[in-house]
Design a protein around this motif. Structure first.
Motif, PDB file in Angstrom:
ATOM      1  N   THR A 128       0.698  -1.234   0.185  1.00 36.61           N
ATOM      2  CA  THR A 128       0.030   0.075   0.113  1.00 36.61           C
ATOM      3  C   THR A 128       1.003   1.290   0.065  1.00 36.61           C
ATOM      4  O   THR A 128       0.556   2.233  -0.807  1.00 36.61           O
ATOM      5  CB  THR A 128      -0.962  -0.132   1.256  1.00 36.61           C
ATOM      6  N   LEU A 129       1.779   1.121   0.799  1.00 42.71           N
ATOM      7  CA  LEU A 129       2.952   2.477   0.793  1.00 42.71           C
ATOM      8  C   LEU A 129       3.518   2.580  -0.669  1.00 42.71           C
ATOM      9  O   LEU A 129       3.866   3.687  -0.712  1.00 42.71           O
ATOM     10  CB  LEU A 129       3.654   2.366   2.151  1.00 42.71           C
ATOM     11  N   LEU A 131       2.388   2.638  -3.277  1.00 42.46           N
ATOM     12  CA  LEU A 131       1.508   3.317  -4.024  1.00 42.46           C
ATOM     13  C   LEU A 131       1.239   4.550  -3.712  1.00 42.46           C
ATOM     14  O   LEU A 131       0.459   5.446  -4.527  1.00 42.46           O
ATOM     15  CB  LEU A 131       0.060   2.369  -4.255  1.00 42.46           C
ATOM     16  N   THR A 132       1.971   5.155  -2.682  1.00 41.83           N
ATOM     17  CA  THR A 132       1.483   6.630  -2.002  1.00 41.83           C
ATOM     18  C   THR A 132       1.828   7.488  -3.018  1.00 41.83           C
ATOM     19  O   THR A 132       0.983   8.571  -3.203  1.00 41.83           O
ATOM     20  CB  THR A 132       2.527   6.773  -1.000  1.00 41.83           C
ATOM     21  N   ASN A 135      -1.422   7.357  -5.825  1.00 43.09           N
ATOM     22  CA  ASN A 135      -2.661   7.610  -5.232  1.00 43.09           C
ATOM     23  C   ASN A 135      -2.606   7.984  -3.739  1.00 43.09           C
ATOM     24  O   ASN A 135      -3.125   7.283  -2.843  1.00 43.09           O
ATOM     25  CB  ASN A 135      -3.846   6.580  -5.229  1.00 43.09           C
ATOM     26  N   GLU A 138      -5.496   7.702  -0.968  1.00 50.33           N
ATOM     27  CA  GLU A 138      -6.289   6.355  -0.858  1.00 50.33           C
ATOM     28  C   GLU A 138      -5.065   5.509  -0.321  1.00 50.33           C
ATOM     29  O   GLU A 138      -5.590   4.551   0.508  1.00 50.33           O
ATOM     30  CB  GLU A 138      -6.583   5.930  -2.427  1.00 50.33           C
ATOM     31  N   ALA A 139      -3.904   5.708  -0.765  1.00 53.54           N
ATOM     32  CA  ALA A 139      -2.851   4.820  -0.061  1.00 53.54           C
ATOM     33  C   ALA A 139      -2.614   4.892   1.708  1.00 53.54           C
ATOM     34  O   ALA A 139      -2.810   4.000   2.290  1.00 53.54           O
ATOM     35  CB  ALA A 139      -1.465   4.985  -0.442  1.00 53.54           C
ATOM     36  N   ASP A 140      -2.739   6.407   2.018  1.00 45.87           N
ATOM     37  CA  ASP A 140      -2.794   6.720   3.349  1.00 45.87           C
ATOM     38  C   ASP A 140      -4.257   6.093   4.248  1.00 45.87           C
ATOM     39  O   ASP A 140      -4.025   5.647   5.161  1.00 45.87           O
ATOM     40  CB  ASP A 140      -2.980   8.231   3.348  1.00 45.87           C
ATOM     41  N   GLN A 142      -6.070   3.528   3.170  1.00 46.68           N
ATOM     42  CA  GLN A 142      -6.037   2.205   3.329  1.00 46.68           C
ATOM     43  C   GLN A 142      -4.920   1.740   4.178  1.00 46.68           C
ATOM     44  O   GLN A 142      -5.205   0.791   5.205  1.00 46.68           O
ATOM     45  CB  GLN A 142      -5.689   1.558   2.016  1.00 46.68           C
ATOM     46  N   PHE A 143      -3.824   2.505   4.257  1.00 45.97           N
ATOM     47  CA  PHE A 143      -2.765   2.032   5.191  1.00 45.97           C
ATOM     48  C   PHE A 143      -3.210   2.061   6.736  1.00 45.97           C
ATOM     49  O   PHE A 143      -2.961   1.014   7.687  1.00 45.97           O
ATOM     50  CB  PHE A 143      -1.407   3.019   5.049  1.00 45.97           C
ATOM     51  N   ASN A 189       5.446  10.070   4.422  1.00 46.28           N
ATOM     52  CA  ASN A 189       6.024   8.790   3.703  1.00 46.28           C
ATOM     53  C   ASN A 189       6.803   8.390   4.753  1.00 46.28           C
ATOM     54  O   ASN A 189       6.919   6.975   5.164  1.00 46.28           O
ATOM     55  CB  ASN A 189       6.521   8.965   2.524  1.00 46.28           C
TER      56      ASN A 189
END
Length: 231
Positions: A128-129, A131-132, A135, A138-140, A142-143, A189
């Motif tokens: 997921t990270l 993909l930060t 997107n 959205e990545a944040d 979902q994380f 990040n």
């Protein structure tokens, strides 16, 4: 740069959201009769059709009961309704309260996750990270939900989903606000990566301290974004 489509809401949707918040936060109590359609029109500065449509939606959600020839009454509050609601409008007070909850809940969650996580949890967090930069919001989004999943606690997962969903539009606005702030994005990040590292190592104390630092940092930025991003 990823461009988010602007959300255009009908007047009735906005009226419904405000009434829903007023019921959730106790402005209108269970069993209380709502003001008349005419009074609500004056309160919100809208037409009768917008108010009627909003009440119809609230009735469908179980928030109100419309009694023909009598009026509209607030139904007894069922806490499970709260966790089914998304797109709750967030203002400065709401955001402060959400972060108060997050600072208590997520520091505890990450501490547990450092003890209960498995290899799959860590892999999903790292994926997921990665993909930060593609997107960001959205990545944040979902994380933080993945940390709840790693605890294995269903209640934590439900609470996390409610908070994340409540903040969804605010997060989109937030990432629009910081999109040109390279150092800010880099720091967020790095904090996320350190969180994963501490969780993977099973270092619960360090993970908890990092989550506290992270939430304090982003809370200040979120409050700034509310003041500067048109809503």
């Amino acid at each position: 740069m990823v461009i988010e489509k602007l959300e255009i809401k009908k007047v009735s949707d906005r009226v419904g959201e405000q009434l829903e918040k007023m019921i959730i936060y106790g402005t209108f109590q269970a069993g209380e009769k709502l003001p008349s359609v005419r009074e609500l029109c004056e309160l919100f500065g809208v037409g009768r059709s917008a108010v009627r449509d909003a009440i119809t939606v609230l009735k469908g959600k179980g928030f109100v009961d419309v009694k023909q020839g009598d009026g509209t009454y607030v139904c007894g509050f069922d806490s499970t309704k709260l966790f089914k609601q998304t797109n709750i409008p967030v203002d400065t007070k709401d955001l402060t309260e959400l972060f108060q909850v997050r600072k208590i809940m997520e520091t505890g969650m990450v501490e547990i996750a450092a003890k209960t996580r498995n290899n799959s949890d860590i892999s999903k967090m790292k994926e997921t990270l990665s993909l930060t930069n593609v997107n960001g919001w959205e990545a944040d989004y979902q994380f933080h939900k993945l940390i709840a999943v790693a605890t294995g606690n269903v209640i934590f997962i439900q609470l996390s989903e409610f908070i994340s969903d409540s903040m969804k539009q605010t997060m989109i606005d937030f990432y629009r606000y910081i999109e040109n702030q390279e150092q800010t994005i880099l720091k967020i990040n790095q904090q996320h990566e350190q969180l994963v590292s501490f969780i993977e190592l099973g270092n619960a104390l360090a993970a908890k301290e990092m989550m506290t630092e992270h939430l304090l940092f982003v809370e200040d930025l979120f409050l700034q974004s509310l003041k500067k991003v048109p809503r």
